[in-house]
Write a protein that holds these residues in place. Structure first.
Motif, PDB file in Angstrom:
ATOM      1  N   ALA A  21      12.364  54.025  -6.493  1.00 14.89           N
ATOM      2  CA  ALA A  21      12.926  55.373  -6.542  1.00 14.89           C
ATOM      3  C   ALA A  21      14.427  55.273  -6.301  1.00 14.89           C
ATOM      4  O   ALA A  21      14.876  54.565  -5.400  1.00 14.89           O
ATOM      5  N   VAL A  22      15.176  55.970  -7.111  1.00 10.43           N
ATOM      6  CA  VAL A  22      16.618  56.044  -6.914  1.00 10.43           C
ATOM      7  C   VAL A  22      16.947  57.479  -6.532  1.00 10.43           C
ATOM      8  O   VAL A  22      16.458  58.431  -7.130  1.00 10.43           O
ATOM      9  N   SER A  23      17.724  57.616  -5.460  1.00 11.61           N
ATOM     10  CA  SER A  23      18.160  58.949  -5.035  1.00 11.61           C
ATOM     11  C   SER A  23      19.681  58.979  -5.040  1.00 11.61           C
ATOM     12  O   SER A  23      20.339  58.059  -4.561  1.00 11.61           O
ATOM     13  N   ALA A  24      20.197  60.037  -5.618  1.00 14.20           N
ATOM     14  CA  ALA A  24      21.640  60.184  -5.759  1.00 14.20           C
ATOM     15  C   ALA A  24      22.227  60.785  -4.494  1.00 14.20           C
ATOM     16  O   ALA A  24      21.666  61.700  -3.914  1.00 14.20           O
ATOM     17  N   VAL A  25      23.359  60.260  -4.101  1.00 13.92           N
ATOM     18  CA  VAL A  25      24.079  60.823  -2.965  1.00 13.92           C
ATOM     19  C   VAL A  25      25.193  61.728  -3.482  1.00 13.92           C
ATOM     20  O   VAL A  25      25.433  62.786  -2.929  1.00 13.92           O
ATOM     21  N   ASP A  26      25.842  61.328  -4.568  1.00 14.96           N
ATOM     22  CA  ASP A  26      26.939  62.142  -5.092  1.00 14.96           C
ATOM     23  C   ASP A  26      26.668  62.680  -6.501  1.00 14.96           C
ATOM     24  O   ASP A  26      27.578  62.874  -7.284  1.00 14.96           O
ATOM     25  N   GLY A  27      25.403  62.920  -6.833  1.00 16.70           N
ATOM     26  CA  GLY A  27      25.069  63.553  -8.100  1.00 16.70           C
ATOM     27  C   GLY A  27      24.656  62.621  -9.221  1.00 16.70           C
ATOM     28  O   GLY A  27      24.046  63.049 -10.183  1.00 16.70           O
ATOM     29  N   ARG A  28      24.998  61.357  -9.150  1.00 18.67           N
ATOM     30  CA  ARG A  28      24.593  60.392 -10.168  1.00 18.67           C
ATOM     31  C   ARG A  28      24.025  59.186  -9.471  1.00 18.67           C
ATOM     32  O   ARG A  28      24.458  58.875  -8.371  1.00 18.67           O
ATOM     33  N   PRO A  29      23.112  58.456 -10.014  1.00 16.63           N
ATOM     34  CA  PRO A  29      22.446  58.663 -11.291  1.00 16.63           C
ATOM     35  C   PRO A  29      21.378  59.735 -11.173  1.00 16.63           C
ATOM     36  O   PRO A  29      21.155  60.291 -10.096  1.00 16.63           O
ATOM     37  N   ARG A  30      20.699  59.971 -12.275  1.00 16.96           N
ATOM     38  CA  ARG A  30      19.593  60.931 -12.254  1.00 16.96           C
ATOM     39  C   ARG A  30      18.514  60.404 -11.317  1.00 16.96           C
ATOM     40  O   ARG A  30      18.121  59.252 -11.379  1.00 16.96           O
ATOM     41  N   GLU A  31      18.047  61.250 -10.405  1.00 18.49           N
ATOM     42  CA  GLU A  31      17.008  60.837  -9.463  1.00 18.49           C
ATOM     43  C   GLU A  31      15.685  60.686 -10.186  1.00 18.49           C
ATOM     44  O   GLU A  31      15.341  61.511 -11.040  1.00 18.49           O
ATOM     45  N   ARG A  32      14.959  59.622  -9.833  1.00 18.17           N
ATOM     46  CA  ARG A  32      13.665  59.405 -10.467  1.00 18.17           C
ATOM     47  C   ARG A  32      12.870  58.323  -9.737  1.00 18.17           C
ATOM     48  O   ARG A  32      13.421  57.566  -8.934  1.00 18.17           O
ATOM     49  N   GLY A  67      18.421  48.991 -14.507  1.00 17.63           N
ATOM     50  CA  GLY A  67      18.174  50.023 -15.527  1.00 17.63           C
ATOM     51  C   GLY A  67      18.028  51.413 -14.922  1.00 17.63           C
ATOM     52  O   GLY A  67      18.417  52.402 -15.536  1.00 17.63           O
ATOM     53  N   LEU A  68      17.494  51.488 -13.703  1.00 16.36           N
ATOM     54  CA  LEU A  68      17.382  52.793 -13.025  1.00 16.36           C
ATOM     55  C   LEU A  68      18.745  53.341 -12.623  1.00 16.36           C
ATOM     56  O   LEU A  68      18.896  54.551 -12.430  1.00 16.36           O
ATOM     57  N   LEU A  69      19.716  52.477 -12.448  1.00 17.12           N
ATOM     58  CA  LEU A  69      21.043  52.887 -11.957  1.00 17.12           C
ATOM     59  C   LEU A  69      22.004  53.239 -13.087  1.00 17.12           C
ATOM     60  O   LEU A  69      23.147  53.604 -12.834  1.00 17.12           O
ATOM     61  N   ARG A  70      21.572  53.132 -14.314  1.00 16.89           N
ATOM     62  CA  ARG A  70      22.468  53.397 -15.461  1.00 16.89           C
ATOM     63  C   ARG A  70      22.697  54.854 -15.674  1.00 16.89           C
ATOM     64  O   ARG A  70      22.037  55.713 -15.297  1.00 16.89           O
TER      65      ARG A  70
END
Length: 187
Positions: free
Chosen positions: A138-149, A184-187
């Motif tokens: 799971a990637v969570s954005a702190v400053d709006g990017r990337p898209r969380e998913r 790839g999740l961080l793109r």
């Protein structure tokens, strides 16, 4: 008996125990200079990687053809597997992407741009000669990017033979492949 002689006599049994030690293996991966992949964040905090109990112990386990998980001889991990996998992935992500990546806790005053949480369900070699890592990230954005998913991953690489050296080498290649999927999740 003087103190020096007593110390020598007491040390002899300890020295004898040292000859039957288990072989210790590092969890790491080659960090080849393949170039950096451009990502949409400047910095990433990798949370401590969650491992299942079969992968978090000191013994190196393999799944036999009947499905049983058994220790691979007297081989053990040289470091705590959770700490080693987290550190290895952080190093790979940092080297293979344009982001600065560090394992938690974030060491700098300015916080990271994103957080990455990796939960591994399965990480082991099997008798057919395959090393597998499955789970979700799971990637969570702190400053709006990337898209969380949240996305699932399934990595498998061949294992030449079921020896500790071959299993650790395959695990390293699997961690490199996992780092590519995480990038790839961080793109």
């Amino acid at each position: 008996m003087n103190v020096r002689a007593l110390a020598v006599v007491m040390a002899l049994p300890l020295a004898a125990c040292g000859s039957g030690e288990s072989a210790r293996y590092l969890i790491d991966a080659p960090v080849a200079a393949t170039g950096e992949t451009r990502v949409s964040v400047r910095s990433v905090e990798l949370r401590d990687v969650s491992l299942p109990s079969h992968a978090s112990g000191t013994e190196i386990l393999v799944r036999e053809e009947d499905g049983a998980l058994k220790p691979l001889g007297d081989a053990v991990w040289a470091d705590d597997p959770e700490r080693a996998v987290t550190g290895t992935l952080a190093q790979l992500l940092d080297a293979r992407s344009t982001a600065t990546v560090s394992a938690e806790p974030w060491p700098l005053f300015d916080g990271p741009s994103a957080r990455l949480d990796v939960r591994i369900d399965k990480m082991l070699a099997s008798a057919p000669g395959v090393f597998e890592i499955t789970g979700q990230a799971a990637v969570s954005a702190v400053d709006g990017r990337p898209r969380e998913r949240v996305e699932r991953f399934a990595i498998s690489v061949p294992v030449a033979e079921l020896t500790a050296a071959a299993v650790t080498e395959a695990q390293g290649r699997a961690l490199v492949a996992l780092s590519d999927e995480l990038i790839g999740l961080l793109r």
